[in-house]
Design a protein around this motif. Structure first.
Motif, PDB file in Angstrom:
ATOM      1  N   ILE A  29       0.853  -1.190   0.000  1.00  0.00           N
ATOM      2  CA  ILE A  29       0.000   0.000   0.000  1.00  0.00           C
ATOM      3  C   ILE A  29       0.891   1.243   0.000  1.00  0.00           C
ATOM      4  CG2 ILE A  29      -1.764   1.265   1.277  1.00  0.00           C
ATOM      5  CD1 ILE A  29      -2.501  -1.529   2.481  1.00  0.00           C
ATOM      6  N   VAL A  30       0.632   2.137  -0.931  1.00  0.00           N
ATOM      7  CA  VAL A  30       1.433   3.353  -1.051  1.00  0.00           C
ATOM      8  C   VAL A  30       1.031   4.344   0.033  1.00  0.00           C
ATOM      9  CG1 VAL A  30       2.018   5.278  -2.566  1.00  0.00           C
ATOM     10  CG2 VAL A  30       1.697   3.002  -3.522  1.00  0.00           C
ATOM     11  N   ARG A  31       2.016   4.919   0.678  1.00  0.00           N
ATOM     12  CA  ARG A  31       1.756   5.886   1.742  1.00  0.00           C
ATOM     13  C   ARG A  31       2.468   7.190   1.437  1.00  0.00           C
ATOM     14  NH1 ARG A  31       2.858   3.003   7.425  1.00  0.00           N
ATOM     15  NH2 ARG A  31       2.053   5.008   8.140  1.00  0.00           N
ATOM     16  N   THR A  32       1.853   8.290   1.857  1.00  0.00           N
ATOM     17  CA  THR A  32       2.401   9.632   1.654  1.00  0.00           C
ATOM     18  C   THR A  32       2.287  10.406   2.965  1.00  0.00           C
ATOM     19  OG1 THR A  32       1.648   9.613  -0.647  1.00  0.00           O
ATOM     20  CG2 THR A  32       2.190  11.756   0.300  1.00  0.00           C
ATOM     21  N   VAL A  33       3.314  11.168   3.288  1.00  0.00           N
ATOM     22  CA  VAL A  33       3.300  12.019   4.473  1.00  0.00           C
ATOM     23  C   VAL A  33       3.484  13.470   4.020  1.00  0.00           C
ATOM     24  CG1 VAL A  33       4.379  12.567   6.681  1.00  0.00           C
ATOM     25  CG2 VAL A  33       4.249  10.186   5.915  1.00  0.00           C
ATOM     26  N   LEU A  34       2.543  14.333   4.409  1.00  0.00           N
ATOM     27  CA  LEU A  34       2.593  15.756   4.072  1.00  0.00           C
ATOM     28  C   LEU A  34       2.643  16.580   5.356  1.00  0.00           C
ATOM     29  CD1 LEU A  34      -0.181  15.866   1.306  1.00  0.00           C
ATOM     30  CD2 LEU A  34       2.287  15.563   0.977  1.00  0.00           C
ATOM     31  N   GLU A  35       3.356  17.696   5.297  1.00  0.00           N
ATOM     32  CA  GLU A  35       3.478  18.591   6.450  1.00  0.00           C
ATOM     33  C   GLU A  35       2.881  19.956   6.111  1.00  0.00           C
ATOM     34  OE1 GLU A  35       4.714  17.688   9.336  1.00  0.00           O
ATOM     35  OE2 GLU A  35       5.721  15.780   8.829  1.00  0.00           O
ATOM     36  N   GLY A  36       2.249  20.589   7.125  1.00  0.00           N
ATOM     37  CA  GLY A  36       1.688  21.918   6.936  1.00  0.00           C
ATOM     38  C   GLY A  36       1.286  22.519   8.254  1.00  0.00           C
ATOM     39  N   ASN A  37       0.611  23.663   8.192  1.00  0.00           N
ATOM     40  CA  ASN A  37       0.166  24.326   9.408  1.00  0.00           C
ATOM     41  C   ASN A  37      -1.250  24.856   9.211  1.00  0.00           C
ATOM     42  OD1 ASN A  37      -0.186  26.442  11.574  1.00  0.00           O
ATOM     43  ND2 ASN A  37       1.902  25.782  12.055  1.00  0.00           N
ATOM     44  N   LEU A  38      -2.154  24.469  10.128  1.00  0.00           N
ATOM     45  CA  LEU A  38      -3.550  24.884  10.062  1.00  0.00           C
ATOM     46  C   LEU A  38      -3.874  26.049  10.970  1.00  0.00           C
ATOM     47  CD1 LEU A  38      -5.189  21.324  10.035  1.00  0.00           C
ATOM     48  CD2 LEU A  38      -4.755  22.819   8.079  1.00  0.00           C
ATOM     49  N   GLY A  39      -2.869  26.547  11.668  1.00  0.00           N
ATOM     50  CA  GLY A  39      -3.099  27.655  12.592  1.00  0.00           C
ATOM     51  C   GLY A  39      -3.580  27.155  13.950  1.00  0.00           C
ATOM     52  N   PRO A  40      -3.374  27.927  14.995  1.00  0.00           N
ATOM     53  CA  PRO A  40      -3.748  27.484  16.353  1.00  0.00           C
ATOM     54  C   PRO A  40      -5.265  27.439  16.523  1.00  0.00           C
ATOM     55  CG  PRO A  40      -3.022  29.760  16.375  1.00  0.00           C
ATOM     56  CD  PRO A  40      -2.762  29.271  14.991  1.00  0.00           C
ATOM     57  N   ALA A  41      -5.676  26.650  17.484  1.00  0.00           N
ATOM     58  CA  ALA A  41      -7.111  26.566  17.812  1.00  0.00           C
ATOM     59  C   ALA A  41      -7.595  27.890  18.366  1.00  0.00           C
ATOM     60  CB  ALA A  41      -7.335  25.450  18.822  1.00  0.00           C
ATOM     61  N   LYS A  42      -8.825  28.222  18.051  1.00  0.00           N
ATOM     62  CA  LYS A  42      -9.421  29.439  18.596  1.00  0.00           C
ATOM     63  C   LYS A  42      -9.915  29.189  20.013  1.00  0.00           C
ATOM     64  CE  LYS A  42     -10.875  31.001  13.991  1.00  0.00           C
ATOM     65  NZ  LYS A  42     -12.007  31.413  13.159  1.00  0.00           N
ATOM     66  N   SER A  43      -9.637  30.106  20.873  1.00  0.00           N
ATOM     67  CA  SER A  43     -10.051  29.948  22.268  1.00  0.00           C
ATOM     68  C   SER A  43     -11.529  30.268  22.421  1.00  0.00           C
ATOM     69  CB  SER A  43      -9.225  30.844  23.172  1.00  0.00           C
ATOM     70  OG  SER A  43      -9.302  32.180  22.736  1.00  0.00           O
TER      71      SER A  43
END
Length: 453
Positions: free
Chosen positions: A439-453
């Motif tokens: 099974i082919v696997r892919t790993v991607l990195e990014g940033n979704l921003g911090p959670a809103k309080s």
């Protein structure tokens, strides 16, 4: 195979996934500042399984549709994904790409094809011979021909050479009634026979009782074409002693001559012990196995002397369910004819498989978490070709080197909210035993921003 994409695609970029991940987090009631969150799901060209509430506005759901369209453009089929979202928004997205060896037909299981070209047993089964099978007493060639010629005086019939050519193509001898039908009308829907006369086509429908196919278009029901994926391995052929229609997926002797607009109508040349050669059966597009008897003969069918004997799906002793079903012990299911056994979770003690050892026809076993007292007892089931177990039970078999090598397919039961990454890793191990494409696997990195309080 890690950190690879199957094909060049916009799905290689984290930005393509960010809108979907943001949508999932926006409806995650447990996300808060200071906590790491995990979101999972499955998405493909044709469907998705995502933890989203029902009734979302179309503007929000367009995010899902846009991503699905990317699958079409990239030539991809399906992926399982897991995203680990840190408090500061930094995200690691793991993608496991489904292939021909790991289709996900249902959200609660991962099905692995281990041997190419092998179908579940019911779809491989050929009709049993029935010595002495004969046409029904109601089959009346003279009455059938007279009725059809009265109803279709201007029809163009087939020649003996054309009928013989059809028999040679199909590899069967057509029933005498079917030959009579096509000697009256070969039902060739072209300019030569009907001159685009749609009223004549309607008259044929009324005269015969169905949308009649032409002699050249006769074909037999192909078992492999009837919902034959390994997700149906818990189905079984139903053939009681006096059944009229053999409960097969298909037969070289089920000759399709017409349709009711959705289902196939066939003359049955391989009837069951209680049936007649040449009986008319209905092959439902909604069913996986079997066919319904609707007339004892083609004569009866044309004269509207029909009946309704419905096909029944596999049942005990061929199929047994223990735990949540009608049976409560393994001993009660251990019949010599047992083919399929499903063991559900139970409030009582787990079950031992020892009473099943030596059953020659047992080919399918499925079990829920904790249902088996000792998964290693599966070694005593020497004829399995499909095995469906949860992660923990597969782990026991793999660690002991006890995965049955008779299997043609396997399935991993997936619990709700279970992390798909360990499931994929387990699938990799099972596939490796058969030297299957990984099974082919892919790993991607990014940033979704911090959670809103």
């Amino acid at each position: 195979m890690d950190d690879q994409m199957p094909l060049s695609s916009p799905l290689r970029d984290f930005a393509s996934w960010e809108p979907l991940l943001q949508l999932l987090l926006a409806h995650d009631g447990e996300r808060s500042a200071g906590r790491t969150r995990r979101v999972t799901g499955r998405i493909s060209r044709h469907a998705w399984s995502l933890d989203l509430p029902e009734g979302l506005p179309s503007a929000e759901m367009s995010v899902v549709e846009d991503l699905r369209r990317s699958f079409d453009r990239g030539g991809l089929v399906e992926t399982e994904f897991t995203a680990e979202v840190q408090p500061d928004g930094s995200t690691t997205l793991h993608l496991a790409w489904a292939s021909l060896v790991m289709p996900r037909g249902f959200p609660d299981r991962a099905v692995l094809t281990l041997v190419d070209g092998v179908l579940p047993e019911p779809w491989r089964r050929l009709p049993d011979p029935v010595p002495g099978a004969a046409p029904a007493p109601s089959a009346d060639l003279e009455l059938l021909e007279r009725t059809l010629r009265e109803r279709l005086p201007d029809a163009v019939g087939a020649t003996e050479e054309e009928i013989a050519a059809t028999e040679a193509r199909l590899g069967v001898t057509l029933s005498d009634e079917l030959k009579v039908l096509y000697r009256v009308t070969r039902a060739r829907w072209d300019w030569e026979d009907f001159h685009e006369d749609y009223e004549q086509a309607d008259r044929v429908y009324t005269a015969v009782g169905c949308e009649l196919g032409s002699l050249e278009d006769l074909y037999s029901v192909d078992a492999a074409a009837r919902h034959s994926s390994w997700s149906r391995a818990t189905d079984a052929v139903y053939c009681p002693p006096n059944v009229a229609v053999q409960g097969l997926a298909g037969s070289p002797g089920w000759i399709v001559f017409g349709s009711n607009g959705g289902d196939e109508l066939a003359v049955d040349l391989t009837p069951g012990p209680g049936g007649h050669t040449g009986q008319v059966i209905l092959v439902s597009h909604e069913a996986n196995l079997g066919a319904d008897l609707i007339a004892d003969s083609l004569t009866d069918f044309v004269l509207d002397r029909t009946r309704d004997e419905r096909c029944r799906s596999g049942e005990f002793p061929a199929v047994a369910r223990i735990g949540a079903g009608s049976l409560h012990t393994i001993q009660a299911a251990a019949h010599p004819a047992l083919e399929v056994l499903s063991i559900d979770s139970s409030d009582g003690a787990p079950f031992s498989l020892v009473p099943l050892s030596g059953l020659a026809h047992l080919r399918t076993l499925t079990a829920c978490p904790g249902a088996l007292s000792d998964p290693l007892e599966i070694a005593g089931l020497t004829g399995l070709d499909y095995l469906e177990l949860p992660v923990q039970e597969w782990r026991v078999l793999l660690d002991a080197g006890a995965v049955p090598r008779t299997l043609s397919a396997a399935a991993i039961k997936v619990q709700r909210d279970e992390d798909p990454l360990p499931v994929v890793a387990l699938a990799q191990e099972i596939l490796a035993l058969w030297d299957r494409t990984r099974i082919v696997r892919t790993v991607l990195e990014g940033n979704l921003g911090p959670a809103k309080s």
